[in-house]
Design an enzyme around this catalytic site. Structure first.
Site, PDB file in Angstrom:
ATOM      1  N   LYS A  37       0.970  -1.250   0.007  1.00 30.86           N
ATOM      2  CA  LYS A  37      -0.130  -0.169   0.084  1.00 30.86           C
ATOM      3  C   LYS A  37       0.825   1.305  -0.071  1.00 30.86           C
ATOM      4  O   LYS A  37       1.732   1.088   0.590  1.00 30.86           O
ATOM      5  CB  LYS A  37      -0.950   0.031   1.221  1.00 30.86           C
ATOM      6  CG  LYS A  37      -2.026   1.190   1.359  1.00 30.86           C
ATOM      7  CD  LYS A  37      -2.964   0.824   2.474  1.00 30.86           C
ATOM      8  CE  LYS A  37      -3.920   2.003   2.540  1.00 30.86           C
ATOM      9  NZ  LYS A  37      -4.669   1.865   3.743  1.00 30.86           N
ATOM     10  N   SER A 112      -9.562   1.747   2.780  1.00 26.24           N
ATOM     11  CA  SER A 112      -8.834   2.559   1.929  1.00 26.24           C
ATOM     12  C   SER A 112      -7.724   1.641   1.067  1.00 26.24           C
ATOM     13  O   SER A 112      -7.111   2.379   0.181  1.00 26.24           O
ATOM     14  CB  SER A 112      -8.160   3.531   2.879  1.00 26.24           C
ATOM     15  OG  SER A 112      -7.388   3.162   3.663  1.00 26.24           O
ATOM     16  N   SER A 136      -9.863  -0.298   6.852  1.00 28.08           N
ATOM     17  CA  SER A 136      -9.228  -0.407   5.530  1.00 28.08           C
ATOM     18  C   SER A 136      -8.537  -1.667   5.059  1.00 28.08           C
ATOM     19  O   SER A 136      -8.403  -1.757   3.834  1.00 28.08           O
ATOM     20  CB  SER A 136      -8.359   0.768   5.633  1.00 28.08           C
ATOM     21  OG  SER A 136      -9.021   2.156   5.603  1.00 28.08           O
TER      22      SER A 136
HETATM   23  N1  GLN Z   1     -13.069   4.410   6.225  1.00 25.69           N
HETATM   24  C1  GLN Z   1     -12.300   4.836   7.552  1.00 25.69           C
HETATM   25  C2  GLN Z   1     -11.891   6.153   7.337  1.00 25.69           C
HETATM   26  O1  GLN Z   1     -12.052   6.750   6.429  1.00 25.69           O
HETATM   27  C3  GLN Z   1     -11.238   3.827   7.822  1.00 25.69           C
HETATM   28  C4  GLN Z   1     -10.109   4.067   6.788  1.00 25.69           C
HETATM   29  C5  GLN Z   1      -9.053   3.278   7.174  1.00 25.69           C
HETATM   30  O2  GLN Z   1      -8.920   2.179   8.198  1.00 25.69           O
HETATM   31  N2  GLN Z   1      -7.828   3.785   6.829  1.00 25.69           N
HETATM   32  O3  GLN Z   1     -11.375   6.805   8.499  1.00 25.69           O
END
Ligand code: GLN
Length: 432
Positions: A37, A112, A136
């Site tokens: 990532k 994400s 994410s």
């Molecule tokens: N969707 C959540 C956020 O926007 C989790 C994102 C993540 O785990 N990086 O914070």
């Protein structure tokens, strides 16, 4: 040894592809292509966090997890697309382009870590690293029909992970199956002295399908308002399967769940407002040409290079931490967070594991929720509690609804990834 990567990226899973890479022979991942990532630092390979503020930034060192997979012989074939700084649930918030879901290219892959999930689901790589602040890893795993594990907070070093919300997030493994997730977890959980929150409790484990006698608690809140009926039925079916296999299923309640989303969004935006202040146009990424006052240059640079969602969260977080409001928002969120942690500890004192859906619905269409941030935040309701409590959680595919994959989420006690992995493995072995 050299490795040439020639897979076609039909879903826009990668921001950077490394075509020609060296790898070390002999390790447990020797010659295996692994995607990383783009918020995890890779020495000599651009690391953008999905943001224009880090366009062209090349880290001078490897994240601990990256150093460990290289040491094990992995070939890093590229950096995967993500919501800018991890802020999102669909990968649509990438400053570069959206990634599509390999199961249906008109749908989002989740986020994400959507690029990592899409790269695996489209068979470009067998495994990848993701990061999980509030779901994410598990959300894109569920949406793309693969396996993803968010480790216990502190089990994997965060050294080299570009911080979004550092008290919540962990780097974790993603793969097609539980065995590979477990293998990658062994490699990245090796001790590290550069992260003071890392516990140095390496995970060394071979998955076992033995779940007879394990107590699995099913919280009613995981099947509450907002959870799609068909997704709920699909996950209930998977839990019945675990029961047939000898697990003992017990009903339970996590009343503090109703505060989870609020506690999560106050905490993560507050931490983000502080963490992202380091992007000032001087230390990382494209440089500011200082022609006017420092304040004017700084404001315009950040205004131009941070995307809309990132700016929204920095503003919200700065507000939540400001004098006069701190007690009302941030301090309250921390109280709610301890209640959530205590509720999880209570349930996990009586049961070995907790099970429910990973996401309240299956992958939706690209663009469907992107104009309504609040609706988007609601999609995280079943994943954020594990981050607030710091416990490990896995998502394993458990069927399809309307042709799209559904994820079964299994949550365990702190530092008991072993039981979480075993339950997911048992289920996977049974249905495949
Ligand atoms: N969707 C959540 C956020 O926007 C989790 C994102 C993540 O785990 N990086 O914070």
């Amino acid at each position: 040894m050299r490795y040439r990567f020639d897979a076609e990226d039909g879903n826009n899973a990668f921001i950077t592809i490394v075509r020609d890479a060296e790898y070390k022979e002999g390790g447990v991942l020797s010659g295996i292509p692994v995607a990383v990532k783009d918020n995890i630092s890779t020495k000599g390979i651009p690391t953008t966090c999905g943001s224009k503020i880090l366009e062209g930034y090349v880290p001078p060192y490897d994240a601990h997890a990256v150093a460990m997979i290289k040491e094990a012989g992995a070939v890093i074939v590229g950096k995967t697309n993500m919501d800018e700084f991890g802020m999102g649930t669909t990968t649509e918030n990438s400053a570069y382009f959206p990634t599509t879901n390999p199961c249906d290219r008109t749908c989002v892959p989740g986020g994400s870590s959507g690029g990592s999930a899409a790269a695996i689901a489209s068979d470009m790589v067998p495994m990848a690293l993701g990061s999980d602040t509030g779901g994410s890893i598990r959300c894109p795993a569920a949406f793309c029909g693969i396996v993803g594990l968010k480790p216990t907070y502190g089990r994997v070093s965060r050294f080299g992970l570009i911080a979004y919300s550092n008290s919540l997030e962990q780097i974790g493994p993603m793969a097609k199956n539980v065995t590979d997730v477990s293998k990658l977890m062994e490699v990245i959980s090796k001790p590290d002295i550069y992260d003071s929150t890392a516990y140095n409790r390496p995970y060394v484990h071979t998955p076992s399908a033995q779940i007879k006698g394990k107590k699995i608690a099913v919280p009613k809140e995981y099947f509450g308002e907002g959870v799609d009926d068909k997704v709920a039925d699909c996950v209930r079916g998977a839990i019945s399967k675990l029961e047939e296999m000898g697990a003992e299923i017990i009903d339970c309640s996590i009343p503090s769940m109703k505060y989870a989303l609020a506690a999560y969004y106050v905490t993560c935006t507050s931490e983000a407002s502080s963490n992202l202040s380091r992007f000032d146009g001087v230390r990382f990424g494209p440089k500011v040409e200082m022609k006017r006052s420092w304040h004017d240059e700084y404001r315009d640079y950040r205004g131009e290079r941070f995307g809309e969602e990132v700016q929204r969260r920095i503003l919200l977080g700065t507000f939540a931490l400001s004098a006069g409001y701190y007690g009302k928002y941030y301090a309250k969120a921390q109280v709610a967070r301890s209640n959530i942690r205590n509720d999880f500890l209570r349930v996990l004192n009586e049961a070995d594991l907790i099970a429910g859906p990973t996401m309240p619905n299956t992958a939706f269409k690209i663009g469907e929720k992107s104009s309504n941030p609040l609706e988007m935040y609601l999609a995280d309701i079943l994943t954020v509690p594990a981050n607030l409590a710091g416990v490990p959680a896995i998502s394993v595919p458990c069927g399809k609804v309307g042709g799209m994959p559904v994820g079964l989420q299994i949550i365990g006690r702190h530092f008991d990834e072993e039981s979480v992995v075993d339950a997911a493995f048992a289920y996977e072995q049974e249905v495949n």
